[in-house]
Design an enzyme around this catalytic site. Structure first.
Site, mmCIF file in Angstrom:
data_model
loop_
_atom_site.group_PDB
_atom_site.id
_atom_site.type_symbol
_atom_site.label_atom_id
_atom_site.label_comp_id
_atom_site.label_asym_id
_atom_site.label_seq_id
_atom_site.Cartn_x
_atom_site.Cartn_y
_atom_site.Cartn_z
ATOM 1 N N LYS A 198 8.356 -17.364 -10.651
ATOM 2 C CA LYS A 198 7.726 -16.176 -11.246
ATOM 3 C C LYS A 198 6.407 -16.660 -12.176
ATOM 4 O O LYS A 198 6.594 -17.430 -12.801
ATOM 5 C CB LYS A 198 8.601 -15.409 -11.880
ATOM 6 C CG LYS A 198 8.069 -14.047 -12.531
ATOM 7 C CD LYS A 198 9.257 -13.368 -13.568
ATOM 8 C CE LYS A 198 8.335 -12.335 -14.271
ATOM 9 N NZ LYS A 198 9.131 -11.678 -15.542
ATOM 10 N N ASN A 203 0.920 -1.195 0.000
ATOM 11 C CA ASN A 203 -0.120 -0.090 0.083
ATOM 12 C C ASN A 203 0.795 1.362 -0.162
ATOM 13 O O ASN A 203 2.171 1.222 -0.072
ATOM 14 C CB ASN A 203 -1.034 -0.060 1.374
ATOM 15 C CG ASN A 203 -0.350 -0.245 2.517
ATOM 16 O OD1 ASN A 203 0.582 0.932 2.858
ATOM 17 N ND2 ASN A 203 -0.316 -1.260 3.022
ATOM 18 N N PHE A 247 -4.211 3.388 15.048
ATOM 19 C CA PHE A 247 -4.558 4.458 13.763
ATOM 20 C C PHE A 247 -5.536 3.933 13.336
ATOM 21 O O PHE A 247 -5.645 2.821 12.716
ATOM 22 C CB PHE A 247 -3.290 4.698 12.967
ATOM 23 C CG PHE A 247 -2.435 5.869 13.665
ATOM 24 C CD1 PHE A 247 -1.793 5.642 15.094
ATOM 25 C CD2 PHE A 247 -2.533 6.879 12.961
ATOM 26 C CE1 PHE A 247 -1.028 6.733 15.468
ATOM 27 C CE2 PHE A 247 -1.699 8.216 13.630
ATOM 28 C CZ PHE A 247 -0.976 7.810 14.657
ATOM 29 N N PRO A 293 -3.199 -11.993 10.394
ATOM 30 C CA PRO A 293 -3.476 -11.749 11.745
ATOM 31 C C PRO A 293 -3.711 -10.215 11.952
ATOM 32 O O PRO A 293 -3.039 -9.485 11.380
ATOM 33 C CB PRO A 293 -2.317 -12.219 12.698
ATOM 34 C CG PRO A 293 -1.297 -12.424 11.590
ATOM 35 C CD PRO A 293 -1.815 -12.391 10.341
ATOM 36 N N ASP A 294 -4.667 -9.793 13.007
ATOM 37 C CA ASP A 294 -4.765 -8.283 13.186
ATOM 38 C C ASP A 294 -3.533 -7.982 14.603
ATOM 39 O O ASP A 294 -4.000 -8.582 15.762
ATOM 40 C CB ASP A 294 -6.010 -7.942 13.694
ATOM 41 C CG ASP A 294 -6.289 -6.439 13.922
ATOM 42 O OD1 ASP A 294 -5.413 -5.899 14.612
ATOM 43 O OD2 ASP A 294 -7.345 -5.983 13.413
ATOM 44 N N ILE A 295 -2.563 -7.492 14.172
ATOM 45 C CA ILE A 295 -1.600 -7.362 15.151
ATOM 46 C C ILE A 295 -1.793 -6.488 16.340
ATOM 47 O O ILE A 295 -1.794 -6.943 17.433
ATOM 48 C CB ILE A 295 -0.283 -6.373 14.599
ATOM 49 C CG1 ILE A 295 0.323 -7.298 13.297
ATOM 50 C CG2 ILE A 295 0.867 -6.410 15.455
ATOM 51 C CD1 ILE A 295 1.116 -6.580 12.349
ATOM 52 N N LYS A 313 -13.598 0.868 15.890
ATOM 53 C CA LYS A 313 -12.259 0.204 16.051
ATOM 54 C C LYS A 313 -11.658 0.138 17.676
ATOM 55 O O LYS A 313 -11.166 -0.489 17.909
ATOM 56 C CB LYS A 313 -11.129 0.714 15.130
ATOM 57 C CG LYS A 313 -11.304 0.468 13.659
ATOM 58 C CD LYS A 313 -10.592 0.890 12.621
ATOM 59 C CE LYS A 313 -10.980 0.819 11.278
ATOM 60 N NZ LYS A 313 -10.191 1.309 10.060
#
Ligand code: CTP
Length: 405
Positions: A295, A216, A329, A311-313, A343
């Site tokens: 590749k 991203n 954040f 996984p959500d750290i 959240k």
């Protein structure tokens, strides 16, 4: 041009004691350095110290008369031993001879300096200097223990060549080291002193094959700005960072990772010893179910990638370490406050920082705009430089932790 002095020693009242050893010549330099840092310095010398260096030298360097006599009526009338004992914010005896250590350990008061030491409430620092055999002697070592137990600060001598020609432990620390020791005693406590802060920053990369990945637009700038500001506010800072084009801020321990799984592993391990966890990383929510070892070649018109949830750290850290102060954040393109509140609850956080992204905002910019939310409160920080916002955010966090503890 007069240079402004930036020092925690400005106007501090330092009494330098000198007992009779050859290292007394270094004390002249110590006095000069303390004066340069803005301290008010007075010097008290034992009679044998005056055999090694003249009071006149110390008077010229300190800008004050030197105190030598306990039983001199004129000297006592000018500033007596009790007044000197009260005047000092800190006493440093450099050098402290073996004989003077013994006097202090036994509470003697037959010269001005030892009498002041008995009468003062100021912290007393000792910089011993002597022949290596005298230092190693059991009597000196026992006196050292007694003095440490009585809360004297004993700054052990260094190794090296000695004035007597021998080599070993006994050299007094250098003037600069002693000046720093004194200055550190007055350094103001910073808002995050004593706290350990763990930060995740930057994007993650989820490999598709050996040359391609999903990632991203995160630059890591906000997380790095927070790491730098936390260090400046006195914290011990650890950064777990995805691939970014930024150097680790000075004094910050950085662990470089690529994927969300690697970041998760590092964060979970390092969170054990942290007090505050700030998750600024833009973690990929999904990663390819399979990483091709070769590749991937063009073969079909449509190529589908199967993605699995990462996984959500932040979720895992906050649930695994409930005593940690956790800050998330929330980068949102719409419904900023509502999404952030959800959240905050879902991830069980102490605080969430929402910022608008998209429309040329947030990612890879030097500025940001923050909405800081916690259970019963909310502060808006209007658009500003990320470094400035980082400091303001940390000051808000520091107020919350001091309320909690
Ligand atoms: N985060 C994390 N691990 C993940 C995903 C997110 O630690 N796998 C952290 C981010 O560092 C950030 C917070 O969680 O502090 C919010 O991330 P965000 O991606 O905005 O929230 P999500 O929970 O993924 O929700 P959504 O993508 O639906 O907006």
């Amino acid at each position: 041009m007069i240079k402004a002095i930036m020092s925690d020693l400005i106007k501090k009242q330092i009494l330098i004691g000198i007992s009779g050893g050859i290292a007394a010549y270094k004390t002249a330099e110590l006095v000069r350095q303390l004066i340069k840092k803005g301290a008010n310095v007075r010097v008290c010398m034992t009679p044998s110290a005056c055999e090694f260096i003249t009071p006149l030298t110390l008077q010229a360097l300190s800008g004050n008369p030197v105190h030598t006599d306990l039983l001199n009526r004129n000297a006592e009338a000018a500033m007596g031993h009790i007044e000197l004992a009260r005047w000092a914010d800190l006493i440093m005896i450099a050098p402290t001879t073996a004989n003077f250590m013994a006097k202090l350990a036994h509470g003697h008061a037959y010269d001005l300096l030892s009498t002041i030491c008995l009468a003062t409430q100021a912290p007393i620092h000792l910089a011993p200097a002597m022949n290596r055999m005298m230092w190693a002697n059991i009597a000196t070592q026992e006196n050292r223990k007694v003095l440490i137990n009585r809360e004297y600060f004993v700054h052990d001598p260094a190794d090296g060549e000695q004035a007597c020609g021998e080599i070993g432990t006994g050299r007094m620390l250098e003037a600069q080291e002693l000046a720093s020791i004194i200055e550190n005693m007055f350094t103001k406590k910073q808002p995050l002193s004593g706290y350990s802060v763990l930060i995740t920053a930057g994007p993650t990369r989820e490999a598709i094959d050996p040359v391609r990945f999903i990632s991203n637009r995160s630059s890591g700038k906000m997380g790095y700005a927070i790491a730098k500001a936390a260090k400046a506010l006195g914290a011990k800072v650890t950064l777990v960072s995805g691939p970014v084009a930024l150097d680790a801020p000075a004094g910050v321990q950085r662990y470089l990772v690529e994927s969300a799984k690697e970041m998760h592993h590092q964060a979970m391990t390092l969170a054990k010893t942290a007090d505050i966890f700030i998750a600024t990383a833009a973690v990929s929510d999904y990663s390819p179910a399979k990483i091709s070892t070769q590749k991937i070649k063009k073969s079909t018109d449509i190529l589908s990638l199967e993605l699995h949830y990462n996984p959500d750290i932040l979720f895992d850290v906050s649930h695994h370490y409930p005593d940690l102060f956790t800050v998330g954040f929330a980068a949102e393109t719409e419904n900023l406050i509502n999404h952030a509140k959800q959240k905050l609850q879902r991830k069980k956080l102490n605080m969430i920082v929402a910022n608008p992204v998209g429309n040329n905002k947030g990612f890879d910019k030097d500025t940001n705009q923050l909405e800081i939310l916690w259970e019963n409160g909310h502060i808006s920080l209007p658009e500003d430089n990320k470094n400035k916002l980082a400091k303001e955010l940390l000051l808000i966090i520091s107020k919350h932790i001091s309320k909690d503890s």
